[in-house]
Design a protein around this motif. Sequence first.
Motif, mmCIF file in Angstrom:
data_model
loop_
_atom_site.group_PDB
_atom_site.id
_atom_site.type_symbol
_atom_site.label_atom_id
_atom_site.label_comp_id
_atom_site.label_asym_id
_atom_site.label_seq_id
_atom_site.Cartn_x
_atom_site.Cartn_y
_atom_site.Cartn_z
ATOM 1 N N ASN A 114 38.388 46.474 39.039
ATOM 2 C CA ASN A 114 38.481 45.194 39.745
ATOM 3 C C ASN A 114 39.058 45.282 41.137
ATOM 4 O OD1 ASN A 114 41.661 44.701 39.294
ATOM 5 N ND2 ASN A 114 40.766 45.549 37.432
ATOM 6 N N TYR A 148 35.963 40.103 34.164
ATOM 7 C CA TYR A 148 36.976 41.138 34.027
ATOM 8 C C TYR A 148 37.529 41.130 32.604
ATOM 9 C CZ TYR A 148 36.424 40.795 39.018
ATOM 10 O OH TYR A 148 35.874 40.748 40.269
ATOM 11 N N THR A 203 38.110 46.439 32.952
ATOM 12 C CA THR A 203 37.028 46.404 33.946
ATOM 13 C C THR A 203 37.568 46.743 35.331
ATOM 14 O OG1 THR A 203 35.964 44.634 32.683
ATOM 15 C CG2 THR A 203 35.191 44.990 34.934
ATOM 16 N N THR A 224 42.767 50.423 35.649
ATOM 17 C CA THR A 224 42.175 50.226 34.324
ATOM 18 C C THR A 224 42.892 51.098 33.292
ATOM 19 O OG1 THR A 224 40.519 51.927 34.784
ATOM 20 C CG2 THR A 224 39.942 49.643 35.297
ATOM 21 N N MET A 247 43.960 45.987 31.665
ATOM 22 C CA MET A 247 42.689 45.593 32.266
ATOM 23 C C MET A 247 41.717 46.749 32.075
ATOM 24 S SD MET A 247 41.051 43.150 33.958
ATOM 25 C CE MET A 247 42.235 42.147 34.882
ATOM 26 N N TYR A 255 37.033 37.871 43.817
ATOM 27 C CA TYR A 255 36.502 38.228 42.494
ATOM 28 C C TYR A 255 35.377 37.301 42.046
ATOM 29 C CZ TYR A 255 41.161 40.274 42.816
ATOM 30 O OH TYR A 255 42.272 40.947 43.258
ATOM 31 N N SER A 262 30.689 44.638 37.778
ATOM 32 C CA SER A 262 31.353 44.310 36.513
ATOM 33 C C SER A 262 30.380 43.805 35.453
ATOM 34 C CB SER A 262 32.443 43.252 36.756
ATOM 35 O OG SER A 262 31.873 42.008 37.149
#
Length: 287
Positions: free
Chosen positions: A79, A56, A77, A84, A75, A51, A141
Amino acid sequence: MTNRKPTAMSRMKQDYLRLKKDPVPYITAEPLPSNLLEWHYVVKGPEDSPYQGGYYHGTLLFPREFPFKPPSIYMLTPNGRFKTNTRLCLSISDFHPDTWNPTWSVGTILTGLLSFMLESTPTLGSTESSLYEKQQYAKKSLAFNLKNSNFRELFPQICDEINCRLKKQQQLLQASTAGSKLTLCPNSAGEISGVNISGNNHKSNNINNNSDSSRGIGSGIAGQGAISDIDFNENSKNDDSNLIHTNNKNSNSDNYCNWHSIYFNLIAIISFAIFALIVNYVIKNLN
């Protein structure tokens, strides 16, 4: 219910002040001004992780009974680790109220979220993806988060970081594109006299190198990064003479090989003829 609400608000204020005084590594969190029970967080992808370079964005939705009940964790964003807009099943979330500890703070919750994000243990709300996919999500992102109004409102400093990175990426892309567009420009006599570098936002520089043994290279840069008047005549003459010399050598070598082949063929034919005469002579004597 009315007695617990001040408890939740006072506890969140304490957690907020604690986060400002002692920030959690890689994590920033802010409560929504219009609803203090809704917190937004940003996890910055740690170095040496899939990451890395990503931001995020997610939310924590606290119940009014907090800290006696855990929050919901989302969450927002993409990832590659969590789905999401989906409630995440973690030991620090409302999926497991039986394991919840009222002494856990907002910082504790976010630390546990980051730790679980770096693992590969499956859970409800998690997803699987390759290393390459996670790295692609990290790149995307930046622009993705800037589309979220709450993100822009709550995290202006992070937005500045993202805009700065996006600007640098755009400049590098333009520079690499301009560097690949190299063309030779013929002059009025049809000779190659310059190199034109096409690209955007290039500053003009002056290049003026004089030489007694050549006709001169360069007369400066004229408009939009174009470099003109480079004379290659002398080098062209040298290249032509070298090419002629090489061709002569190759021609002599080919002629030698041809005569050498003819010579050996003649020897073979003569030897065969002599052998045939000898055989014929022997046969006649025997008869």
